[in-house]
Every structure is written in structure tokens, then in C-alpha cells.
Design a protein around this motif. Structure first.
Motif, PDB file in Angstrom:
ATOM      1  N   ARG A 292      -1.598  -4.725  -3.752  1.00  0.00           N
ATOM      2  CA  ARG A 292      -0.201  -4.353  -3.967  1.00  0.00           C
ATOM      3  C   ARG A 292       0.752  -5.025  -2.981  1.00  0.00           C
ATOM      4  O   ARG A 292       0.403  -5.265  -1.824  1.00  0.00           O
TER       5      ARG A 292
ATOM      6  N   GLN B  70       2.365   7.250  -1.792  1.00  0.00           N
ATOM      7  CA  GLN B  70       1.859   6.186  -2.667  1.00  0.00           C
ATOM      8  C   GLN B  70       2.165   4.833  -2.049  1.00  0.00           C
ATOM      9  O   GLN B  70       3.240   4.637  -1.487  1.00  0.00           O
ATOM     10  N   HIS B  71       1.215   3.917  -2.187  1.00  0.00           N
ATOM     11  CA  HIS B  71       1.511   2.556  -1.747  1.00  0.00           C
ATOM     12  C   HIS B  71       2.704   2.013  -2.531  1.00  0.00           C
ATOM     13  O   HIS B  71       3.583   1.355  -1.970  1.00  0.00           O
TER      14      HIS B  71
ATOM     15  N   ARG C 240      -8.346   3.103  -3.460  1.00  0.00           N
ATOM     16  CA  ARG C 240      -8.305   1.674  -3.765  1.00  0.00           C
ATOM     17  C   ARG C 240      -7.169   0.957  -3.031  1.00  0.00           C
ATOM     18  O   ARG C 240      -6.180   1.561  -2.643  1.00  0.00           O
ATOM     19  N   TYR C 241      -7.351  -0.356  -2.892  1.00  0.00           N
ATOM     20  CA  TYR C 241      -6.233  -1.254  -2.599  1.00  0.00           C
ATOM     21  C   TYR C 241      -6.277  -2.338  -3.669  1.00  0.00           C
ATOM     22  O   TYR C 241      -7.258  -3.081  -3.773  1.00  0.00           O
TER      23      TYR C 241
ATOM     24  N   ASP D 281      -7.031   8.517  -4.104  1.00  0.00           N
ATOM     25  CA  ASP D 281      -7.244   7.183  -4.671  1.00  0.00           C
ATOM     26  C   ASP D 281      -7.383   6.210  -3.514  1.00  0.00           C
ATOM     27  O   ASP D 281      -6.395   5.813  -2.880  1.00  0.00           O
TER      28      ASP D 281
ATOM     29  N   GLU E 135      -4.196   3.543  -2.172  1.00  0.00           N
ATOM     30  CA  GLU E 135      -3.274   3.678  -3.295  1.00  0.00           C
ATOM     31  C   GLU E 135      -2.474   4.977  -3.211  1.00  0.00           C
ATOM     32  O   GLU E 135      -1.260   4.977  -3.368  1.00  0.00           O
ATOM     33  N   THR E 136      -3.137   6.103  -2.973  1.00  0.00           N
ATOM     34  CA  THR E 136      -2.441   7.384  -2.817  1.00  0.00           C
ATOM     35  C   THR E 136      -3.112   8.208  -1.727  1.00  0.00           C
ATOM     36  O   THR E 136      -4.291   8.032  -1.430  1.00  0.00           O
TER      37      THR E 136
END
Length: 540
Positions: free
Chosen positions: A440, A332-333, A436-437, A434, A379-380
Motif C-alpha cells: 500500500r 487502517q493503513h 497483511r501488507y 488483518d 492492513e488493520t
């Protein structure tokens, strides 16, 4: 407001002279002229990005929680109390934007916390953003208006603890609380939501002299400590707990990531915040990390055979009367914060091995950024764990077989190639569920901390490369936007019209600080809460 379940015995705040704790920051030598020129140029680039976003927020979303950076509108996601405004206060101060800070502080102290756009208020998010934001801005500026506002938020949040067993309601009905309706702790809560209030509550007690907030969260700490070695993975707490029964041992999923993260993050940080006057936190940290390092961290098989670590999740089950563990190799980020946590713990508590583990975790996050086509971490994701952390040769057939297994396919390697192509999987990744960014901060957070701890200049180059990638692909006409898919290779990712308050409150702050002089917000004087708000350490 009247209290339904008053505290019978208030514990006093820690007293005595703060201990002389080991230094966290490295000793930085004299900076060369060329290095200084490069650093200041990079620092200015970060500051320019912040100023641009702040201007857009002021024009299109002033006093709202968030700017929508594509459409130029706004949205309220944290009560309608100006989350971006409060989250950005200390960032403005740190960057020397005094005029903007004064304007923001004047607006922030006028926020009305007696009404909310949400029926249900998240006590954790309100604590880390609003209480943490006001406290940090006060600690930096000395503006007593901000301390009064912090106390106002603290009084509101204290109502969440007005339950029969004084365990908090992590998500509580605002209207019922305002009407003074009695409440009770829930049967189920995320451990991060109840275990991550101690820094802000303790700091509020220290600066006001009122022990009630310290008392409130120390009750949670006592319960966590007493049950730490009674869980199914002794040393760690599971991601969900039962505050109603004060039972924190039933769940069988253990992670340093989402839903648990800041409970672990705050353990060494509480040592720093309180000058070592609360020794339980040091012991809890050591016990937790001993377990996490053994069970949760894994070395992934990657094509360049980099010696990196990723933090996964562990599920426990009972077989023949024994507890057995199974690693879920999700990355995970968000869990990139763990490298910074271990670096701080290593220095504060003199555990050299934790610094090496921190380095490998930070390298894992940097590697993941570099491996993606846009240079931005998703994201993951999932990877294939090595059988040994000491040696892990690349095996392409094994990787493709792992891709098939992860997608529950039983075909040949040709089908694996199709899955890899369809899901745009760089070598080493078995799945990216996931993509996405969401702007974060956790990767740059730990890169910054590790740089301050070690002084290694290659971390500056990694930080700059990440900043350039993020800026290149997230920039809009107004500000910066979250991305829907960082696995695409055409260089034009879809923007999600979202800019959470942590972009200016955390991400840009950490980028700015890594390119600043090391004495700006020294880790030997301040400790960051999980929303990157620097709180002054006791005795600093």
C-alpha cells in the motif's frame, strides 16, 4: 451508442480566471552537498526497484493487469486492460525513463476497451486507474494519443450514468451495456464509489472542452452537498448510500477509511484542480473535517506516550430520541492518506489547525510502522483510545484489560498475556485482525505531502526507513510481493504472490518524489488523484 435517459439540461463548466490560491509547498532553501548526495542515492534506489519490477512485468505479464511476483505469471483483476501498464505510465515519465515510457504509451493506446475479462466492471476502479492514468500521462507528456485514449475510456464510463436519475451504476454489467440494455442506479453503493469520480471527469471535460463528464459528477456533488448536514452524523456521509433514491443519509457508519475515503479526499483536491472556481467543495471539506476531527480521530494509548492520532470509525444509534455516537477504534493503513488530505486543505483554505492534525496523523502512521517487528504497518489494527487527546499516560494494566475486552474475554491479566503472545501484539495494540501488507502507498503518500508542505527533514528519514523495510521483506527474485503477516518476528514473512498495480503506480512514485527536487510535480502545479496520478491544476 444511443442514450436511454438523455440529459435535459447540461451545466456549463466553470468559467473565469482561476483564483490565486495560497501556496501549498514550503519554500525550500539551498540544499547542502551532503544532503544532496544522500537524497540522490536514495532516489536511485527507488528508481532501481521500479526498473526491476517494470522489467519483470514486461517479461512475464505484458498487457495483463498484474504480475504475480513469486510465480512469474500474471492475473487480470481490472478488466484485462493492462492495469499495471496504464497505472505506471506517469511513473515512467516522472523517473525519466523515456524509452520505457514510449514503449508503454504505444502499447497502452492500442488497448481494446470493447471487451472485458470481467462480466461486471467497477466504474470507480476503472476511473482512478485508467482514466486517471491516461489523463496524467497526457498532462505530463502532451502526447495527444493518450488524450484520445482518455476520452475513449471516458465515453465508456459515461455509459454507467445512463440511468433514469443520472446517478451512476458503480458496478455495471459490461455485456448489457455493450448491448445498450437500459440500466438503473442500485439501491446500495459505497459512497467512495460514487463520490470519487469528480476529479477525473472534471479534468477530462477541461482538456476536451466537452462539459458532459463535468455535468455527470456535479449532479452527484449537488446531492452530497444538499444532504451533508442531514445525516446521522451531520457533516459526514455514511459509508453506504442509495443512488437509486438519491438518498445518502440512512446508514449509521461513518469513516474516513475504506469505502468512504476518496469522497472526502477529493473535496480539497477539487478546489486545487479547478483553481477555486467551485467554492462548494471548500465548504463541504470544512464541514466534513469539523465532524471527522471531533468524532473519528483519537489519540491511542502507547508506551512512549507519543502525541499521535489514529482515524477510527463511528457508529450512530438512537437512544431516547437522541442520536448517540460510538467510536470503533480500528486503524487502517488505507486511512493514512488523511494526513496528506488535511495538510493540503490546511494550506489551500488557510486552516492552520488542520496542519497540526495532519502532522499527528502522519506521525501515527510512522509510529505504527516503527512499532511492528518488520518495520511494516499491517492492513488493520485496533488500539485503546485515550480519554483525553492532551494527556495520555501509559498504563500497562489498562492495556491488558483492553486486550481482554477486545477479545471478549473476562479472565485475569495472565490470560491477557497469553492473548498478547498468541496474537503477537506489540504494546499499545489490542488486536491486529488483518496482518497483511499489500504494498500500500497511503503512508508514504502523506509523508511525501507533509514534507512538501513543511520541509521538515525528519520526514525524509522516516520515508527512507519505511522504504528499506518494505524492500527488505517484500523483494522477490522478480519484483516485490504483498506479505501475509507483518507481525512475525523471524524475518521471513510469507509472500502472497501479489503485486497490485498501485505498487508501481503509487507507492514507488511517492517514494521517488520525496527524494526528488521539490519542483518535480509541484503540488502548486499538480494535484494527485487517489491513484497518485498527477493532474494539472487549472491555471498552473
Amino acid at each position: 451508442m444511443p442514450t436511454h435517459f438523455p440529459v435535459q439540461s447540461m451545466r456549463p463548466m466553470p468559467t473565469g480566471k482561476p483564483l490565486t490560491l495560497p501556496k501549498i509547498q514550503a519554500s525550500f532553501g539551498k540544499e547542502g552537498g551532503k544532503d544532496r548526495e544522500i537524497r540522490l542515492k536514495r532516489q536511485q534506489a527507488v528508481k532501481s526497484s521500479l526498473k526491476r519490477c517494470w522489467k519483470a512485468y514486461g517479461k512475464h505479464a505484458w498487457l495483463e493487469d498484474e504480475l504475480t511476483p513469486v510465480s512469474g505469471s500474471s492475473r487480470n483483476t481490472f478488466g484485462g486492460w493492462g492495469a499495471t501498464l496504464v497505472d505506471s505510465l506517469d511513473t515512467l515519465w516522472i523517473m525519466g525513463l523515456q524509452e520505457e515510457f514510449e514503449q508503454a504509451a504505444t502499447a497502452a493506446v492500442a488497448i481494446n476497451f470493447e471487451t472485458s475479462t470481467f462480466e461486471e466492471v467497477n466504474a470507480f476502479e476503472t476511473t482512478i486507474r485508467y482514466l486517471g492514468g491516461f489523463l496524467a500521462a497526457y498532462d505530463l507528456s502532451g502526447d495527444t494519443r493518450l488524450l484520445r485514449k482518455a476520452r475513449e475510456v471516458g465515453d465508456m464510463l459515461y455509459k454507467a450514468f445512463d440511468t433514469p436519475n443520472r446517478m451512476p451504476m458503480p458496478r455495471w454489467n459490461f455485456a448489457k451495456a455493450l448491448a445498450n440494455t437500459a440500466g438503473e442506479a442500485p439501491l446500495r453503493a459505497l459512497v467512495a464509489e460514487i463520490g470519487s469520480l469528480c476529479m477525473e471527469f472534471t479534468r477530462l471535460s477541461l482538456v476536451t472542452g466537452n462539459p458532459k463528464w463535468f455535468d455527470a459528477t456535479e449532479r452527484i456533488t449537488d446531492a452530497l452537498k444538499s444532504q451533508q448536514n442531514e445525516t446521522q452524523l451531520p457533516g459526514m456521509w455514511p459509508i453506504t448510500v442509495n443512488p437509486f433514491k438519491m438518498k445518502f443519509t440512512d446508514d449509521n457508519t461513518f469513516s474516513l477509511g475504506a469505502r468512504a475515503d476518496s469522497t472526502f479526499e477529493y473535496l480539497p483536491k477539487m478546489v486545487a484542480l479547478t483553481g477555486g472556481l467551485l467554492p462548494d467543495y471548500a465548504g463541504m471539506y470544512e464541514d466534513a473535517m469539523k465532524t471527522a476531527i471531533k468524532y473519528n480521530l483519537y489519540r491511542p494509548m502507547v508506551p512512549d506516550e507519543a502525541d499521535i492520532l489514529i482515524a477510527g470509525s463511528v457508529h450512530t444509534s438512537e437512544q431516547d430520541g437522541e442520536i448517540v455516537t460510538a467510536l470503533e477504534s480500528e486503524g487502517q493503513h488505507l486511512v493514512c492518506y488523511a494526513g496528506g488530505m488535511l495538510a493540503i486543505g490546511s494550506k489551500l483554505l488557510n486552516i492552520p489547525d488542520h496542519l497540526e492534525t495532519a502532522r499527528k496523523l502522519v506521525d501515527g502512521c510512522i509510529w505504527t510502522y516503527k512499532s511492528m517487528p518488520l518495520g511494516i504497518m499491517p492492513e488493520t489494527f485496533f488500539m485503546d483510545p485515550c480519554e483525553s487527546q492532551s494527556k495520555c499516560p501509559w498504563d500497562e494494566v489498562r492495556w491488558k484489560t483492553a486486550v481482554l475486552l477486545h477479545h471478549k474475554k473476562s479472565g485475569d491479566l495472565t490470560q491477557a498475556d497469553e492473548l498478547i503472545s498468541k496474537n503477537r501484539l506489540p504494546k499499545g495494540f489490542t488486536s491486529i485482525p488483518d496482518t497483511r501488507y499489500i504494498l500500500r502507498p497511503e503512508a508514504i503518500e502523506s509523508i511525501f505531502v507533509l514534507y512538501r508542505v513543511t520541509g521538515k527533514k525528519d520526514l525524509l528519514e522516516s520515508a527512507w526507513a519505511i522504504f528499506q523495510s518494505i524492500q527488505k521483506y517484500t523483494e522477490t527474485d522478480l519484483a516485490n510481493s504483498a506479505l501475509k503477516d507483518v507481525t512475525i518476528a523471524n524475518g521471513d514473512p510469507l509472500k502472497m504472490d501479489s503485486m497490485e498495480s498501485f505498487w508501481m503506480g503509487e507507492t514507488l512514485k511517492y517514494f521517488y518524489l520525496i527524494f526528488s527536487e521539490p519542483d518535480l510535480i509541484s503540488l502548486d502545479e499538480f494535484v494527485f488523484n487517489t491513484e497518485a496520478h498527477p493532474l494539472r491544476r487549472l491555471g498552473a
